[in-house]
Enzyme design. Structure first.
Site, PDB file in Angstrom:
ATOM      1  N   HIS A 154      42.880 103.576  66.700  1.00  0.00           N
ATOM      2  CA  HIS A 154      43.313 102.221  67.086  1.00  0.00           C
ATOM      3  C   HIS A 154      43.584 101.424  65.811  1.00  0.00           C
ATOM      4  O   HIS A 154      42.827 101.524  64.846  1.00  0.00           O
ATOM      5  CB  HIS A 154      42.203 101.561  67.921  1.00  0.00           C
ATOM      6  N   CYS A 184      36.036  69.043  83.561  1.00  0.00           N
ATOM      7  CA  CYS A 184      34.697  69.235  84.141  1.00  0.00           C
ATOM      8  C   CYS A 184      34.546  70.686  84.611  1.00  0.00           C
ATOM      9  O   CYS A 184      35.466  71.481  84.484  1.00  0.00           O
ATOM     10  CB  CYS A 184      34.502  68.299  85.328  1.00  0.00           C
ATOM     11  N   MET A 185      33.409  71.003  85.160  1.00  0.00           N
ATOM     12  CA  MET A 185      33.173  72.387  85.593  1.00  0.00           C
ATOM     13  C   MET A 185      34.126  72.793  86.726  1.00  0.00           C
ATOM     14  O   MET A 185      34.647  73.917  86.729  1.00  0.00           O
ATOM     15  CB  MET A 185      31.723  72.555  86.053  1.00  0.00           C
ATOM     16  N   ASP A 186      34.367  71.877  87.659  1.00  0.00           N
ATOM     17  CA  ASP A 186      35.126  72.244  88.858  1.00  0.00           C
ATOM     18  C   ASP A 186      36.379  71.420  89.076  1.00  0.00           C
ATOM     19  O   ASP A 186      37.093  71.651  90.049  1.00  0.00           O
ATOM     20  CB  ASP A 186      34.245  72.051  90.105  1.00  0.00           C
TER      21      ASP A 186
HETATM   22  C1  LIG Z   1      42.757  97.041  74.422  1.00  0.00           C
HETATM   23  C2  LIG Z   1      43.211  98.282  73.779  1.00  0.00           C
HETATM   24  C3  LIG Z   1      44.566  98.638  73.789  1.00  0.00           C
HETATM   25  C4  LIG Z   1      45.660  97.724  74.298  1.00  0.00           C
HETATM   26  O1  LIG Z   1      45.947  96.762  73.300  1.00  0.00           O
HETATM   27  P1  LIG Z   1      47.114  95.691  73.526  1.00  0.00           P
HETATM   28  O2  LIG Z   1      47.208  94.994  72.221  1.00  0.00           O
HETATM   29  O3  LIG Z   1      46.639  94.791  74.618  1.00  0.00           O
HETATM   30  O4  LIG Z   1      48.310  96.438  73.903  1.00  0.00           O
HETATM   31  C5  LIG Z   1      44.920  99.882  73.298  1.00  0.00           C
HETATM   32  N1  LIG Z   1      43.977 100.705  72.792  1.00  0.00           N
HETATM   33  C6  LIG Z   1      42.655 100.390  72.740  1.00  0.00           C
HETATM   34  C7  LIG Z   1      41.686 101.353  72.174  1.00  0.00           C
HETATM   35  C8  LIG Z   1      42.235  99.161  73.226  1.00  0.00           C
HETATM   36  O5  LIG Z   1      40.939  98.835  73.151  1.00  0.00           O
END
Ligand SMILES: *Cc1c(COP(=O)(O)O)cnc(C)c1O
Length: 372
Positions: free
Chosen positions: A165, A312-314
């Site tokens: 990632h 407010c909350m609601d």
């Molecule tokens: C949330 C996530 C995504 C998606 O990311 P976006 O930026 O919303 O497209 C892809 N891979 C992993 C591991 C994520 O945690």
């Protein structure tokens, strides 16, 4: 449902389908598409979104927790599901029972998964999560091959994929993202050298999917873009997406406020002249963050009106221009379009000092989701 509560969230599933098709159009034929539906599909509702995405061509669904995966399975969503965050070892039996694939990056979890698989007489799949630099989750790239060799030699677990990632994918041409990508490619090459077949390779989130085809590999994982929102400013020119979520309410009360009178807790706002103020029946418990107090606009009868006084909350209050002729029951847009006017999720997120991701998730379950 509008009759029970005058505040709700509308989700346009046709927009979800259109976004899946637009995003798939950026990838080479045969590239798989994972619809990321974690956090109840970023607040849009996991089951309806998952169904729409799969019908539009999504191959996989991505979630963050086992509960999210189980919710999909219990609603008979049958597409392959990846839990992208390695769950605790105690979750292993349930993963196998529901046919859900976990991310895997630690030995205790691998051992638990192998044991649960053996006692069910199945061979459990997993995707190896490699940390190429984000320093969040995953076996470090330089340790990934040793870990994979240990897995192969000690268990019957099936490596069905390898993924990473990116930390900075929304910055075009970012040098550190390039380094992450290089580490990922090298890790995969080293696995192959050890004769370990990595299976499905995936790395791209929305930003990388839109900005950098070199990150697509065998599958892309799109979240925010699936919902028609952009991960940053750089992607806006690259693809046209359709926002899926609107947040709506109806005017619940109309009153005249005299000059000098305050509105809401603490009287942070006072009328500088006699004016009309309306009340809407939603507040911070519905996700309209209190930071938005005195900072947001809503649309009534196609006109932008300013919110006044503390949220407010609601409930929250809005000043309406003279002569607009607003009455109880009139439809109000907090996010979405009315006549020629629009308020984007990004505008509301800016006001709340956050990003569209958090804003969309924030609209709470107290507001019913309506699907169109
Ligand atoms: C949330 C996530 C995504 C998606 O990311 P976006 O930026 O919303 O497209 C892809 N891979 C992993 C591991 C994520 O945690």
């Amino acid at each position: 449902m509008e009759y029970r509560r005058w505040a709700w969230v509308e989700v346009d599933l046709a927009a979800i389908s259109a976004n899946v098709r637009a995003l798939k159009g950026l990838t080479a034929p045969g590239t798989k598409f994972m619809a990321v539906v974690k956090a109840d599909a970023y607040g849009h509702g996991a089951v309806p979104v998952a169904r729409a995405a799969v019908a539009a061509g999504a191959d996989w669904l991505g979630v963050a927790t086992l509960e999210e995966a189980v919710e999909l399975r219990q609603d008979s969503v049958e597409a392959p599901i990846l839990v992208m965050v390695e769950p605790p070892p105690s979750a292993a039996p349930l993963l196998i029972e529901h046919g859900v694939t976990p991310a895997l990056c630690t030995r205790p979890f691998a051992e638990a998964l192998a044991e649960a698989a053996a006692s069910s007489g199945v061979s459990a799949p997993f995707h190896l999560k490699v940390d190429t630099g984000m320093n969040r989750l995953g076996v470090r790239a330089e340790e990934a091959v040793d870990f994979a060799v240990w897995l192969r030699d000690t268990s019957d677990l099936r490596m069905e994929g390898v993924f990473t990632h990116f930390a900075t994918a929304e910055i075009p041409g970012d040098w550190e993202m390039g380094r992450q990508l290089e580490r990922f490619v090298k890790t995969v090459d080293d696995l192959k050298t050890e004769r370990i077949s990595p299976g499905l390779l995936h790395a791209a989130n929305s930003a990388a999917t839109i900005l950098d085809p070199a990150t697509h590999f065998d599958m892309v994982r799109c979240g925010i873009s699936l919902y028609g929102l952009h991960p940053g400013s750089a992607t806006r020119d690259q693809i046209s997406l359709m926002p899926a979520m609107s947040v709506k309410a109806r005017v619940s009360y109309v009153k005249r406020v005299q000059m000098g009178e305050g509105v809401s807790y603490g009287f942070t706002w006072r009328a500088s002249a006699p004016t009309t103020v309306v009340t809407l029946p939603l507040g911070y418990a519905d996700g309209v963050h209190r930071l938005l107090s005195d900072r947001m606009r809503v649309l009534i009868r196609g006109m932008a009106c300013t919110q006044v006084g503390r949220v407010c909350m609601d409930q929250l209050m809005v000043e309406v221009p003279e002569g607009l002729g607003v009455s109880i029951g009139d439809e109000v847009i907090l996010v979405g379009e009315q006549d020629e006017e629009a308020i984007s999720m990004d505008e509301v997120a800016d006001g709340a000092e956050t990003i569209n991701y958090e804003m969309a998730c924030a609209f709470s379950r107290r507001m019913r989701r309506e699907y169109a």
